[in-house]
Write an enzyme that holds these catalytic residues in place. Structure first.
Site, PDB file in Angstrom:
ATOM      1  N   ILE A 134     -15.786  45.348 -29.010  1.00 55.58           N
ATOM      2  CA  ILE A 134     -15.623  44.086 -29.735  1.00 55.58           C
ATOM      3  C   ILE A 134     -14.621  43.312 -28.877  1.00 55.58           C
ATOM      4  O   ILE A 134     -13.438  43.622 -28.866  1.00 55.58           O
ATOM      5  CB  ILE A 134     -15.125  44.286 -31.178  1.00 55.58           C
ATOM      6  CG1 ILE A 134     -16.154  45.078 -31.992  1.00 55.58           C
ATOM      7  CG2 ILE A 134     -14.844  42.926 -31.828  1.00 55.58           C
ATOM      8  CD1 ILE A 134     -15.742  45.369 -33.423  1.00 55.58           C
ATOM      9  N   PRO A 135     -15.100  42.330 -28.121  1.00 54.88           N
ATOM     10  CA  PRO A 135     -14.346  41.788 -26.979  1.00 54.88           C
ATOM     11  C   PRO A 135     -13.223  40.806 -27.313  1.00 54.88           C
ATOM     12  O   PRO A 135     -13.278  39.630 -26.981  1.00 54.88           O
ATOM     13  CB  PRO A 135     -15.449  41.115 -26.153  1.00 54.88           C
ATOM     14  CG  PRO A 135     -16.443  40.671 -27.164  1.00 54.88           C
ATOM     15  CD  PRO A 135     -16.441  41.737 -28.226  1.00 54.88           C
ATOM     16  N   CYS A 136     -12.156  41.322 -27.910  1.00 53.20           N
ATOM     17  CA  CYS A 136     -11.001  40.478 -28.216  1.00 53.20           C
ATOM     18  C   CYS A 136     -10.295  40.004 -26.946  1.00 53.20           C
ATOM     19  O   CYS A 136      -9.558  39.017 -26.979  1.00 53.20           O
ATOM     20  CB  CYS A 136     -10.042  41.201 -29.148  1.00 53.20           C
ATOM     21  SG  CYS A 136      -9.570  42.851 -28.619  1.00 53.20           S
ATOM     22  N   HIS A 137     -10.558  40.665 -25.817  1.00 51.93           N
ATOM     23  CA  HIS A 137      -9.955  40.245 -24.548  1.00 51.93           C
ATOM     24  C   HIS A 137     -10.508  38.905 -24.076  1.00 51.93           C
ATOM     25  O   HIS A 137      -9.926  38.278 -23.204  1.00 51.93           O
ATOM     26  CB  HIS A 137     -10.156  41.319 -23.470  1.00 51.93           C
ATOM     27  CG  HIS A 137     -11.584  41.632 -23.187  1.00 51.93           C
ATOM     28  ND1 HIS A 137     -12.311  42.537 -23.947  1.00 51.93           N
ATOM     29  CD2 HIS A 137     -12.442  41.172 -22.240  1.00 51.93           C
ATOM     30  CE1 HIS A 137     -13.539  42.609 -23.477  1.00 51.93           C
ATOM     31  NE2 HIS A 137     -13.644  41.792 -22.438  1.00 51.93           N
TER      32      HIS A 137
END
Length: 179
Positions: A134-137
């Site tokens: 889950i690409p919070c970056h």
């Protein structure tokens, strides 16, 4: 009952958590909020099919591939607001970034509200229990500030570079910079 296993990544050791069927957590060693969404003890269990699928996904990702998030059975633990923010994160394309403010605008529109706090969104993004997948970056502050990554700014930069993100408009934040 939750189970855990480990994965050796280019960013260092990762810990994965599962309810036995779904991936419920993925944390970098030393990550802020490590394991905070998992209640109770976790038992080491390497052989789960969900862990094999997640490790295969990570192998492809770290080799420069773009494995679809939908391939994995994800079950991050969190309230309705956080779940909605995490769903938006899953829609951010590889190698692209968005801002906390843009996610706040999307959340406001979905809730038929005039506005929503970027700081509230930042809290949900920061507590994402399934890092990388889950690409919070891919979320940056206003104007391209590389702020707010529970795994550390250096890891955020490495992930964005791996994805081929345009880093030319992104910058390290000064202390006290708002989202």
């Amino acid at each position: 009952m939750y189970y855990l296993t480990h994965y050796s990544s280019p960013l260092g050791p990762l810990t994965l958590a599962s309810d036995g069927e779904h991936l419920a957590g993925l944390w970098l060693e030393g990550q802020k909020y490590f394991g905070d969404t998992i209640s109770g003890d976790m038992e080491e269990r390497d052989g789960l099919p969900v862990f094999a699928a997640a490790k295969d996904w990570l192998d492809i990702y770290f080799a420069g591939g773009k494995p679809p998030i939908a391939e994995l059975p994800l079950a991050p633990v969190g309230g309705e607001f956080r779940q909605a923010v995490w769903k938006i994160l899953c829609d951010i394309p590889y190698g692209e970034v968005t801002t906390y403010g843009e996610i706040a605008r999307k959340m406001a529109a979905r809730g038929n509200k005039r506005s929503m706090s970027a700081q509230a969104v930042g809290g949900a993004v920061g507590h994402n229990p399934i890092s990388i997948i889950i690409p919070c970056h891919r979320v940056v502050g206003a104007g391209g500030s590389l702020t707010g990554y529970a795994g550390g700014i250096a890891a955020k930069i490495r992930l964005l570079e791996l994805e081929g993100a345009d880093m030319s408009r992104l910058f390290m934040p000064k202390r006290g910079t708002a989202l």
